[in-house]
Design a protein around this motif. Sequence first.
Motif, PDB file in Angstrom:
ATOM      1  N   LEU A 307       0.857  -1.188   0.000  1.00 25.25           N
ATOM      2  CA  LEU A 307       0.000   0.000   0.000  1.00 25.25           C
ATOM      3  C   LEU A 307       0.890   1.234   0.000  1.00 25.25           C
ATOM      4  O   LEU A 307       1.801   1.342   0.828  1.00 25.25           O
ATOM      5  N   VAL A 308       0.624   2.151  -0.901  1.00 24.02           N
ATOM      6  CA  VAL A 308       1.398   3.395  -0.975  1.00 24.02           C
ATOM      7  C   VAL A 308       0.552   4.530  -0.421  1.00 24.02           C
ATOM      8  O   VAL A 308      -0.547   4.794  -0.911  1.00 24.02           O
ATOM      9  N   VAL A 309       1.063   5.189   0.618  1.00 22.27           N
ATOM     10  CA  VAL A 309       0.371   6.340   1.200  1.00 22.27           C
ATOM     11  C   VAL A 309       0.891   7.589   0.492  1.00 22.27           C
ATOM     12  O   VAL A 309       2.088   7.879   0.548  1.00 22.27           O
ATOM     13  N   PRO A 310       0.032   8.348  -0.191  1.00 22.05           N
ATOM     14  CA  PRO A 310       0.513   9.480  -0.988  1.00 22.05           C
ATOM     15  C   PRO A 310       1.040  10.620  -0.124  1.00 22.05           C
ATOM     16  O   PRO A 310       0.517  10.867   0.966  1.00 22.05           O
ATOM     17  N   PRO A 311       2.070  11.309  -0.608  1.00 20.09           N
ATOM     18  CA  PRO A 311       2.564  12.486   0.115  1.00 20.09           C
ATOM     19  C   PRO A 311       1.570  13.634  -0.008  1.00 20.09           C
ATOM     20  O   PRO A 311       0.731  13.665  -0.912  1.00 20.09           O
ATOM     21  N   LEU A 312       1.678  14.577   0.899  1.00 20.30           N
ATOM     22  CA  LEU A 312       0.733  15.691   0.937  1.00 20.30           C
ATOM     23  C   LEU A 312       0.780  16.518  -0.346  1.00 20.30           C
ATOM     24  O   LEU A 312      -0.238  17.049  -0.797  1.00 20.30           O
ATOM     25  N   ARG A 313       1.946  16.599  -0.977  1.00 19.23           N
ATOM     26  CA  ARG A 313       2.079  17.415  -2.185  1.00 19.23           C
ATOM     27  C   ARG A 313       1.269  16.862  -3.354  1.00 19.23           C
ATOM     28  O   ARG A 313       1.008  17.574  -4.320  1.00 19.23           O
ATOM     29  N   ASP A 314       0.864  15.577  -3.280  1.00 14.26           N
ATOM     30  CA  ASP A 314       0.094  14.962  -4.352  1.00 14.26           C
ATOM     31  C   ASP A 314      -1.401  14.922  -4.061  1.00 14.26           C
ATOM     32  O   ASP A 314      -2.155  14.293  -4.805  1.00 14.26           O
ATOM     33  N   ARG A 315      -1.826  15.603  -3.005  1.00 10.24           N
ATOM     34  CA  ARG A 315      -3.212  15.457  -2.572  1.00 10.24           C
ATOM     35  C   ARG A 315      -4.072  16.703  -2.799  1.00 10.24           C
ATOM     36  O   ARG A 315      -5.215  16.775  -2.315  1.00 10.24           O
ATOM     37  N   GLY A 316      -3.555  17.683  -3.532  1.00 11.84           N
ATOM     38  CA  GLY A 316      -4.361  18.837  -3.925  1.00 11.84           C
ATOM     39  C   GLY A 316      -4.977  19.574  -2.757  1.00 11.84           C
ATOM     40  O   GLY A 316      -4.321  19.888  -1.758  1.00 11.84           O
ATOM     41  N   ASP A 317      -6.286  19.853  -2.863  1.00 17.91           N
ATOM     42  CA  ASP A 317      -6.986  20.638  -1.848  1.00 17.91           C
ATOM     43  C   ASP A 317      -7.235  19.875  -0.554  1.00 17.91           C
ATOM     44  O   ASP A 317      -7.805  20.431   0.391  1.00 17.91           O
ATOM     45  N   ASP A 318      -6.819  18.612  -0.497  1.00 18.12           N
ATOM     46  CA  ASP A 318      -6.933  17.872   0.764  1.00 18.12           C
ATOM     47  C   ASP A 318      -6.260  18.618   1.903  1.00 18.12           C
ATOM     48  O   ASP A 318      -6.662  18.501   3.067  1.00 18.12           O
ATOM     49  N   ILE A 319      -5.225  19.379   1.574  1.00 18.69           N
ATOM     50  CA  ILE A 319      -4.458  20.067   2.601  1.00 18.69           C
ATOM     51  C   ILE A 319      -5.333  21.015   3.420  1.00 18.69           C
ATOM     52  O   ILE A 319      -5.149  21.155   4.634  1.00 18.69           O
ATOM     53  N   LEU A 320      -6.321  21.651   2.767  1.00 17.80           N
ATOM     54  CA  LEU A 320      -7.175  22.594   3.489  1.00 17.80           C
ATOM     55  C   LEU A 320      -8.131  21.857   4.427  1.00 17.80           C
ATOM     56  O   LEU A 320      -8.377  22.304   5.557  1.00 17.80           O
ATOM     57  N   GLU A 321      -8.662  20.718   3.984  1.00 17.08           N
ATOM     58  CA  GLU A 321      -9.522  19.923   4.862  1.00 17.08           C
ATOM     59  C   GLU A 321      -8.729  19.414   6.062  1.00 17.08           C
ATOM     60  O   GLU A 321      -9.220  19.435   7.206  1.00 17.08           O
ATOM     61  N   LEU A 322      -7.508  18.966   5.811  1.00 18.95           N
ATOM     62  CA  LEU A 322      -6.650  18.513   6.899  1.00 18.95           C
ATOM     63  C   LEU A 322      -6.330  19.651   7.857  1.00 18.95           C
ATOM     64  O   LEU A 322      -6.365  19.477   9.078  1.00 18.95           O
ATOM     65  N   ALA A 323      -6.014  20.820   7.289  1.00 15.95           N
ATOM     66  CA  ALA A 323      -5.655  21.970   8.123  1.00 15.95           C
ATOM     67  C   ALA A 323      -6.810  22.362   9.040  1.00 15.95           C
ATOM     68  O   ALA A 323      -6.613  22.643  10.230  1.00 15.95           O
ATOM     69  N   GLU A 324      -8.025  22.383   8.507  1.00 11.70           N
ATOM     70  CA  GLU A 324      -9.181  22.751   9.327  1.00 11.70           C
ATOM     71  C   GLU A 324      -9.414  21.722  10.437  1.00 11.70           C
ATOM     72  O   GLU A 324      -9.739  22.084  11.572  1.00 11.70           O
ATOM     73  N   HIS A 325      -9.243  20.454  10.111  1.00  7.00           N
ATOM     74  CA  HIS A 325      -9.412  19.404  11.118  1.00  7.00           C
ATOM     75  C   HIS A 325      -8.358  19.548  12.221  1.00  7.00           C
ATOM     76  O   HIS A 325      -8.674  19.442  13.424  1.00  7.00           O
ATOM     77  N   ILE A 326      -7.108  19.772  11.834  1.00 12.50           N
ATOM     78  CA  ILE A 326      -6.025  19.907  12.810  1.00 12.50           C
ATOM     79  C   ILE A 326      -6.235  21.150  13.671  1.00 12.50           C
ATOM     80  O   ILE A 326      -6.028  21.128  14.889  1.00 12.50           O
ATOM     81  N   LEU A 327      -6.660  22.254  13.047  1.00 11.64           N
ATOM     82  CA  LEU A 327      -6.904  23.488  13.803  1.00 11.64           C
ATOM     83  C   LEU A 327      -7.988  23.291  14.849  1.00 11.64           C
ATOM     84  O   LEU A 327      -7.855  23.749  15.995  1.00 11.64           O
ATOM     85  N   ASP A 328      -9.064  22.625  14.481  1.00  8.79           N
ATOM     86  CA  ASP A 328     -10.136  22.369  15.445  1.00  8.79           C
ATOM     87  C   ASP A 328      -9.616  21.567  16.636  1.00  8.79           C
ATOM     88  O   ASP A 328      -9.945  21.859  17.790  1.00  8.79           O
TER      89      ASP A 328
END
Length: 453
Positions: A307-328
């Motif tokens: 199983l290959v877990v993709p790096p954050l740079r390949d995940r597009g706008d996922d970064i904003l969803e992750l950022a909001e979750h982490i901030l909360d």
Amino acid sequence: MSRPTVLIVDDEPDIRELLSMTLEGMDIAPDTAADLAEARQKLQLGDFHFCLTDMRLPDGDGLELVQWMQSQRPGVPVAVITAHGNVETAVRALKLGAYDFVSKPVRVKDLRKLVTTALKLREVEQRDVDSTAMRGNRQPLLGDSPPMERLRKMISKVARSQAPVHIVGDSGTGKELVARLIHDSGPRAGGPFVAVNCGAIPSELMESELFGHLKGSFTGATADHEGLIRSAEGGTVLLDEIAELPLLMQVKLLRVIQERAVRPVGGNQEIPVDVRFLSATHQDLGALVADGRFREDLYYRINVIELVVPPLRDRGDDILELAEHILDRLAAQLGVECRELSAGAKKALLAHSFPGNVRELENVLERAIALCEDGRIEAEDIQLRQPEPGQNPVRPRVSPGGENGLGDQVEELERAAIIQALEQTRYNKTQAARQLGITFRALRYRIKKLGIE
């Protein structure tokens, strides 16, 4: 409630009868087939919970049945009976989609464990473990990018098997989270999940920590110790950073995986274990095999499914969803209201390559919370690490002490500087913050995060 049904496929009447008697004793309804043709006919007409097939059949072999079931009856797990020590055949069966395998002569205890675990898959299906359920997990796998959707589908698929899975990905991508989801989504979810960091155990203690030891087996062994692998009985073991295992330990681990038994230090008998093995690393195991630093036989044994877990740079706008979750999460932990990202802050996050992946994103947002005012994180609060000249911008450098070695050293230096400033100002936080060149709020945040009394 009707009894679960299991199909036994074997050309020897005595074997079919013996296995049927064992299943009857487990309150399971057995049915039998003597060859491939009869097995296919019964599988097409009947509702089976599980199938157990011998490898040698008059009109083919068990691998053919495994392949046929993947396309015709994918919801029915199938295990194969292999000749003792025939690891290559077992691995081929697992790669083709077999749920598991059992070696001849089939021991009643092993068969009971195999069937009991396989039948739990029906419970998993009733829980409807899909991408939506994974999002509702205690530690959700966030993101709608194509790489993450593919990863979620693969997790659901491999969770149905007992095949060893090797999880590959850059540091900080969330490999342990993926391993936990595989465990939670499979029939072993009710058992323990034990994560072992192979790079964090001193080499002289590794055998004892993994396999256990008997009292008196060495100086300091004042009591029996079952070891990490046996502590996961009925569950899953994650061998994280498996590339760090010394070659001698690789030999011993290979035997444990093949024989499904461990021998404690100081013991002269092997103890059977019922665990599923997962492994993970951020290194290229194939290159290590070529360099002679990782055993080829162990590599093929643990890498049945990759199983290959993709790096954050390949995940597009996922970064904003992750950022909001982490901030909360961080805001709730720290009791602050910095949960909103400005348009400029979002743009800065999207433009960064994040060589440290999700772990780096968390660190960036922790600093941003300490710097932000009025509950809103601005672009200037997002302090992003820039790659040094000649450094690969998409792969972080790792200190010799491990992934977190440099981070630990920086925290110790930061803690010492804050304590010194507090002592010099007689614990006046306002003056200490001014002396350190940071805001009072930032100092209060760092004091809480670093656990300074």
